[in-house]
Structure formats: C-alpha cells, structure tokens
Design a protein around this motif. Structure first.
Motif, PDB file in Angstrom:
ATOM      1  N   TRP A   1       0.822  -1.203   0.000  1.00  0.00           N
ATOM      2  CA  TRP A   1       0.000   0.000   0.000  1.00  0.00           C
ATOM      3  C   TRP A   1       0.861   1.260   0.000  1.00  0.00           C
ATOM      4  O   TRP A   1       1.848   1.351   0.736  1.00  0.00           O
ATOM      5  N   PRO A   2       0.492   2.248  -0.810  1.00  0.00           N
ATOM      6  CA  PRO A   2       1.214   3.527  -0.767  1.00  0.00           C
ATOM      7  C   PRO A   2       0.877   4.268   0.513  1.00  0.00           C
ATOM      8  O   PRO A   2      -0.114   3.968   1.186  1.00  0.00           O
TER       9      PRO A   2
ATOM     10  N   LYS B   1      -7.595   5.248  -5.679  1.00  0.00           N
ATOM     11  CA  LYS B   1      -7.723   6.692  -5.892  1.00  0.00           C
ATOM     12  C   LYS B   1      -9.118   7.055  -6.393  1.00  0.00           C
ATOM     13  O   LYS B   1      -9.728   8.019  -5.926  1.00  0.00           O
TER      14      LYS B   1
ATOM     15  N   ARG C   1      -0.212   7.306   0.865  1.00  0.00           N
ATOM     16  CA  ARG C   1      -1.467   8.031   0.672  1.00  0.00           C
ATOM     17  C   ARG C   1      -2.281   7.301  -0.378  1.00  0.00           C
ATOM     18  O   ARG C   1      -2.177   7.566  -1.568  1.00  0.00           O
ATOM     19  N   VAL C   2      -3.103   6.368   0.067  1.00  0.00           N
ATOM     20  CA  VAL C   2      -3.828   5.508  -0.869  1.00  0.00           C
ATOM     21  C   VAL C   2      -4.826   6.293  -1.704  1.00  0.00           C
ATOM     22  O   VAL C   2      -5.168   5.890  -2.820  1.00  0.00           O
TER      23      VAL C   2
ATOM     24  N   SER D   1      -0.422   5.068  -9.005  1.00  0.00           N
ATOM     25  CA  SER D   1      -0.105   3.666  -9.324  1.00  0.00           C
ATOM     26  C   SER D   1      -1.217   2.713  -8.888  1.00  0.00           C
ATOM     27  O   SER D   1      -1.192   1.538  -9.228  1.00  0.00           O
ATOM     28  N   ASP D   2      -2.180   3.215  -8.123  1.00  0.00           N
ATOM     29  CA  ASP D   2      -3.307   2.393  -7.647  1.00  0.00           C
ATOM     30  C   ASP D   2      -4.620   3.109  -7.985  1.00  0.00           C
ATOM     31  O   ASP D   2      -5.286   3.657  -7.099  1.00  0.00           O
TER      32      ASP D   2
ATOM     33  N   SER E   1      -2.804   7.900  -4.950  1.00  0.00           N
ATOM     34  CA  SER E   1      -1.753   7.128  -5.597  1.00  0.00           C
ATOM     35  C   SER E   1      -2.080   6.892  -7.072  1.00  0.00           C
ATOM     36  O   SER E   1      -3.069   6.219  -7.395  1.00  0.00           O
TER      37      SER E   1
END
Length: 349
Positions: free
Chosen positions: A58-59, A72, A61-62, A67-68, A65
């Motif tokens: 998990w980043p 987001k 700041r989900v 990449s996700d 992100s």
C-alpha cells in the motif's frame, strides 16, 4: 530473525535492530499509555473496506496514488458525493487473500454486514451511486452476507512505522489464538490501512454482533499481544468492552462518548476532574466522509455566544432592576416630602 551462525550465535545486528525498533516504534515505546483513549474516534455511521493487495504494497497516501487507480478513484468518488451520502461514511483499505477468502475489488460494508464482489475502476461511480448514495443493491456485482466477527488491525507501514511494527505482530498473535480456540470459521483478521491515531498503535477495530444482534464497531488502541486473548474471550465472546484500551465506537457522537467516560470513571472511582476536562475538549461536531477527508466545526462557539448573550441579558436585567428600585425610592421619598410639607402648611393655619 536470520539463522544462527556457525559458532552458534545469532545475528547480533539483526537482534539489536529488532529491539531498537520495538523501543522506538513498538510496544515498548515511551508514548504507550500516555493518553486517555476514550473519545478519540470521530463519529461515523458506516464503514466501507476495499480489499486490495497486501499491506506491504500500500502507498502512504492511498487516496492519491497514481499507481493504484482503483483506490484513488473510489476515494475520489466518495469525496465528490459526500453531500449526497446520507450517513457519515469511513473508507479504509484492507488486505486481500489473507486467509479470509477476500479478493482484490471486494468491498465490505459495516454495520450492514454485506460483501460486494467485483468492484473495478470502470464501475466505481455506479457502485457509489447505487449502494452508498441510494442504499440500493448493486446491480453489477455479486452481493453476499457476512457472518462472524471481523478484526481489522492497522499495519500501514508506509504511512507510519508504529503501526507497521505493531500491526503484523498482533495479526500473527490473533491468528494463533483463533486457531487454539477453534474459531477459524467465526473470527476473521485482516490488516488495514490508516484509521487515525498512529500514536495509539497497536490500533484495531472489531466488528461483531452484540447480544441484541446489533453490529457495532469498537476501536481499541495501545493493544499489545498480551491483550489478544482478552479481546477474543471478553469482547467477542461475551460482548464486554475492555475499558482500559477502548477508544470509542461507531455511531456514538463525541459528547456521548465523553459522558460515557465520566460515567465509567465514577464507577471505577478514578479522578473525575480529568474526565470533566475531556468532556469539554470533546464537545466538537465532526464528520468524516472518507478516512482522509475530515471536516469539523466547533459547536462550542455557538454555545459560548449563547452564554455570552445570557450573561449580557442578566447583567442588563440586574441593572434595570436596580434602576427601578432607585426610581421607586425617589418617588416614595418625594411623596413623603410633599406630605410633611403639607402637614406643616395645615398647622400654620
């Protein structure tokens, strides 16, 4: 920990690093038990968990992100529709494929005890509209009913190392104790993302049905592995709150929680002054549509203005009453003077 070396000793540097981490970020850190936990949860009425990968991926700041995009987009959709969502809703990420049968894109909703399968980026807006805004069944995905108790332990290491250190240890301890008690089909444990208050790590939330069948979400902080058996035996099995590590619960406003603190304090014979202070500090109205999007207002401001008006009115009333007394006295004095003068006037005749 790494395997022992040829001379029979372990890797000293690794052991030192683990001890150092525990002292700085784990259960031995200095800030443990330094604050009163009760009332430290913002009010909300519904909790949405999106199942997505492992907590290690998990980043920080989900909600932002790139990449996700699934995370987001869902966070953004809830934020955009916050004025249309009737109940205060909290969004959190939980781990998928961790022995609970959860897959990426599954959505768990509490206290409804419902699982929706098949959420993808392309159908997020429809999900938010149908399920969260209108309270309907989701036409696109599969809906299932949840049973048992669910424990979500914050292990969001990229966000804060305290939960990154404490969370995995607690999850391992829970799974071990659940196995010993034969509760694998009744109690489910999963890592989750930031829930607020990393300084209270270990942080966890338990969703389970109490005696009257109502599903409640109870938050606990400063949880250590030694607390795990008690949480299973007392909270989940008996439905009894463990007060010393209890942070609050879903659906209870801050004022009510603060009042509950005072009530519990009186029963236990602890210092009332400290808790009275907490009541004053917790009389704030807050909402939290998603975990990263809080909005709060100070309801004390209006109360202070009302009190000020009351005091001003009271002061004005007091002065007015005083003025009336002086006026009445002056009138009486004048009448008496006229009467005396008239008496002398009659005698002179």
């Amino acid at each position: 920990m790494e395997a022992a070396s040829e001379n029979g000793t372990g890797d000293i540097s690794t052991e030192s690093a683990l001890v150092d981490d525990d002292v700085k970020f784990g259960f031995q850190r200095q800030e443990m038990y330094s604050e009163n936990l009760s009332g430290s949860v913002n009010p909300y009425a519904r909790h949405v968990f999106l199942c997505y990968k492992s907590h290690e991926n998990w980043p920080a700041r989900v909600e932002s992100s790139d990449s996700d995009p699934l995370l987001k987009h869902l966070a953004g959709a809830i934020k955009d529709r916050k004025n249309d969502i009737a109940v205060k809703t909290l969004l959190t990420i939980c781990e998928s494929d961790c022995g609970t049968g959860l897959s990426d894109g599954d959505v768990l909703i509490f206290p409804d005890m419902i699982k929706h399968r098949g959420l993808e980026e392309a159908n997020i807006d429809g999900f938010v509209e149908e399920v969260l805004v209108n309270g309907m069944s989701w036409a696109f995905g599969t809906q299932e009913e949840l049973t048992g108790s669910y424990i979500f332990v914050c292990a969001h290491n990229t966000r804060d190392k305290r939960c990154g250190v404490c969370g995995p240890v607690l999850i391992e301890k829970f799974n071990k104790e659940i196995e010993v008690r034969g509760l694998k089909d009744e109690v489910f444990v999963s890592a989750c993302s930031h829930v607020g208050g990393h300084k209270y790590a270990g942080n966890l939330i338990i969703y389970s049905a109490v005696q009257d069948g109502k599903v409640c979400g109870h938050w606990y902080g400063y949880v250590t592995p030694n607390d795990v058996p008690e949480l299973l035996d007392q909270h989940i099995k008996k439905g009894e709150i463990i007060e010393r590590i209890w942070r609050g619960e879903m659906g209870v406003p801050p004022v009510e929680k603060a009042e509950k603190v005072v009530e519990l304090t009186n029963l236990n014979g602890n210092d009332l002054k400290e808790n009275t202070k907490e009541v004053k500090e917790n009389t704030r109205g807050c909402c939290q549509v998603a975990n990263e999007f809080p909005c709060c207002r100070d309801d004390n401001l209006a109360a202070k203005k009302d009190r000020k008006k009351t005091c001003m009115f009271g002061l004005f009333s007091a002065k007015w009453e005083q003025h009336e007394i002086f006026t009445a006295a002056a009138v009486i004095g004048g009448v008496a003077t006229v009467a005396v003068a008239y008496s002398f006037y009659k005698r002179s005749w």
